[in-house]
Design an enzyme around this catalytic site. Structure first.
Site, PDB file in Angstrom:
ATOM      1  N   LYS A   1     -10.967 -10.750  -7.001  1.00 36.85           N
ATOM      2  CA  LYS A   1     -11.022  -9.282  -7.052  1.00 36.85           C
ATOM      3  C   LYS A   1     -12.378  -8.753  -6.589  1.00 36.85           C
ATOM      4  CE  LYS A   1     -10.008  -5.592 -10.441  1.00 36.85           C
ATOM      5  NZ  LYS A   1      -9.624  -5.384 -11.858  1.00 36.85           N
TER       6      LYS A   1
ATOM      7  N   GLU B   1      -2.300  -9.414 -13.460  1.00 34.36           N
ATOM      8  CA  GLU B   1      -3.720  -9.818 -13.462  1.00 34.36           C
ATOM      9  C   GLU B   1      -4.022 -10.586 -14.760  1.00 34.36           C
ATOM     10  OE1 GLU B   1      -6.054  -6.235 -13.738  1.00 34.36           O
ATOM     11  OE2 GLU B   1      -7.945  -7.226 -13.240  1.00 34.36           O
TER      12      GLU B   1
ATOM     13  N   VAL C   1      -4.631   0.727 -16.070  1.00 31.70           N
ATOM     14  CA  VAL C   1      -5.017   1.569 -17.199  1.00 31.70           C
ATOM     15  C   VAL C   1      -4.889   3.043 -16.819  1.00 31.70           C
ATOM     16  CG1 VAL C   1      -6.962   2.201 -18.683  1.00 31.70           C
ATOM     17  CG2 VAL C   1      -6.587  -0.204 -18.108  1.00 31.70           C
TER      18      VAL C   1
ATOM     19  N   CYS D   1      -5.366  -5.139  -9.164  1.00 30.29           N
ATOM     20  CA  CYS D   1      -5.499  -3.929  -9.973  1.00 30.29           C
ATOM     21  C   CYS D   1      -6.379  -2.858  -9.343  1.00 30.29           C
ATOM     22  CB  CYS D   1      -5.962  -4.301 -11.382  1.00 30.29           C
ATOM     23  SG  CYS D   1      -5.478  -3.033 -12.576  1.00 30.29           S
TER      24      CYS D   1
HETATM   25  C1  ACM Z   1      -8.125  -2.869 -13.844  1.00 24.93           C
HETATM   26  O1  ACM Z   1      -8.657  -3.014 -12.727  1.00 24.93           O
HETATM   27  N1  ACM Z   1      -7.683  -3.914 -14.516  1.00 24.93           N
HETATM   28  C2  ACM Z   1      -7.949  -1.536 -14.428  1.00 24.93           C
END
Ligand code: ACM
Length: 261
Positions: A110, A39, A170, A143
């Protein structure tokens, strides 16, 4: 087909250094048909402010990062899925581009924004597209999308054999979901994660490729550059029979799921 990930540590606000790092690792992916990058691979993640994120965003049609990926895609005859900080007018998106040797082949923005991303990016507005690469169909999640089983399911229902998952993970348990979602939907999943610490936020590396039966094929180290390429038998993702009398999709009972919508 061969597919895999390129794990590295993007440097915040240093697109040219990030391009140079990816370029130096790409020879290790030369046998792959499909390669997934993390990402926000052009920009890094933990911006000081929305203005800082803007300063480090690019429009896809004028992007040095995208032009670099197109050139490398042609050089290695490789499809590349890469996360990027995208601007369009006065809006920012946490996006991923699909690059083929012919150029830009697709884009996803996203949908589920994590923590302070909500102060910076717009929610994705392109839905959940699936792209036909000829040798397989692929969809993209980014992510934190991982924590919503609905989006994995929708991509599988739309025919994705391989789900590409550019990440800056994370939460320390995130990688566990990747093979499980693959097992539930019978897809190959490729999570390309970053590693390193950026202004107090630590990312967990451990990029992962899993098969349609929930087996982890490879995992990367938590803290180093790594390119891993494996052979994927796409027929395994297309066989949705669980037993001779149970099918992954056809055995669903949607009238029992009304709370979902
Ligand atoms: C994230 O969505 N970069 C933790």
């Amino acid at each position: 087909m061969k597919a895999g990930f390129l794990q590295f540590r993007p440097e915040l606000g240093n697109r040219d250094r990030n391009i140079a790092k990816i370029k130096s690792l790409l020879p290790d992916a030369k046998d792959a048909g499909l390669l997934v990058l993390p990402e926000l691979a052009n920009s890094g993640y933990n911006f000081l402010s929305k203005e800082h994120a803007f300063e480090n965003a690019e429009e896809v049609s004028k992007s040095v990062f995208v032009d670099f990926l197109i050139e490398e895609s042609g050089k290695y005859n490789l499809n590349i899925v890469a996360g990027m900080n995208e601007c369009e007018g006065d809006k920012l998106y946490n996006s991923a581009v699909l690059i083929s040797p012919e150029g830009l082949a697709g884009k996803y923005r996203k949908i589920h924004l994590f923590w302070n991303e909500k102060d910076i990016f717009e929610k994705g507005d392109l839905g959940l597209p699936v792209f036909d690469l000829g040798y397989c169909k692929t969809g993209i999640l980014i992510c934190f999308d991982w924590i919503f089983p609905e989006v994995w399911r929708i991509l599988a229902l739309k025919g994705a054999d391989v789900i590409c998952h550019p990440s800056n993970l994370v939460l320390p348990y995130a990688q566990q979901a990747v093979p499980v979602q693959g097992m539930i939907n019978r897809t190959f999943n490729i999570t390309a994660n970053r590693y390193g610490t950026e202004r107090g936020v630590t990312f967990s590396g451990k990029s992962i490729i899993s098969d349609p039966f929930g087996k982890t094929i490879v995992t990367a180290a938590p803290d180093k550059d790594e390119v891993r390429i494996v052979e994927l038998d796409i027929a395994k993702a297309r066989d949705k029979m669980i037993t001779p009398r149970n099918h992954v999709f056809e055995d669903r009972i949607p009238e029992e799921y009304s709370q979902l919508v």
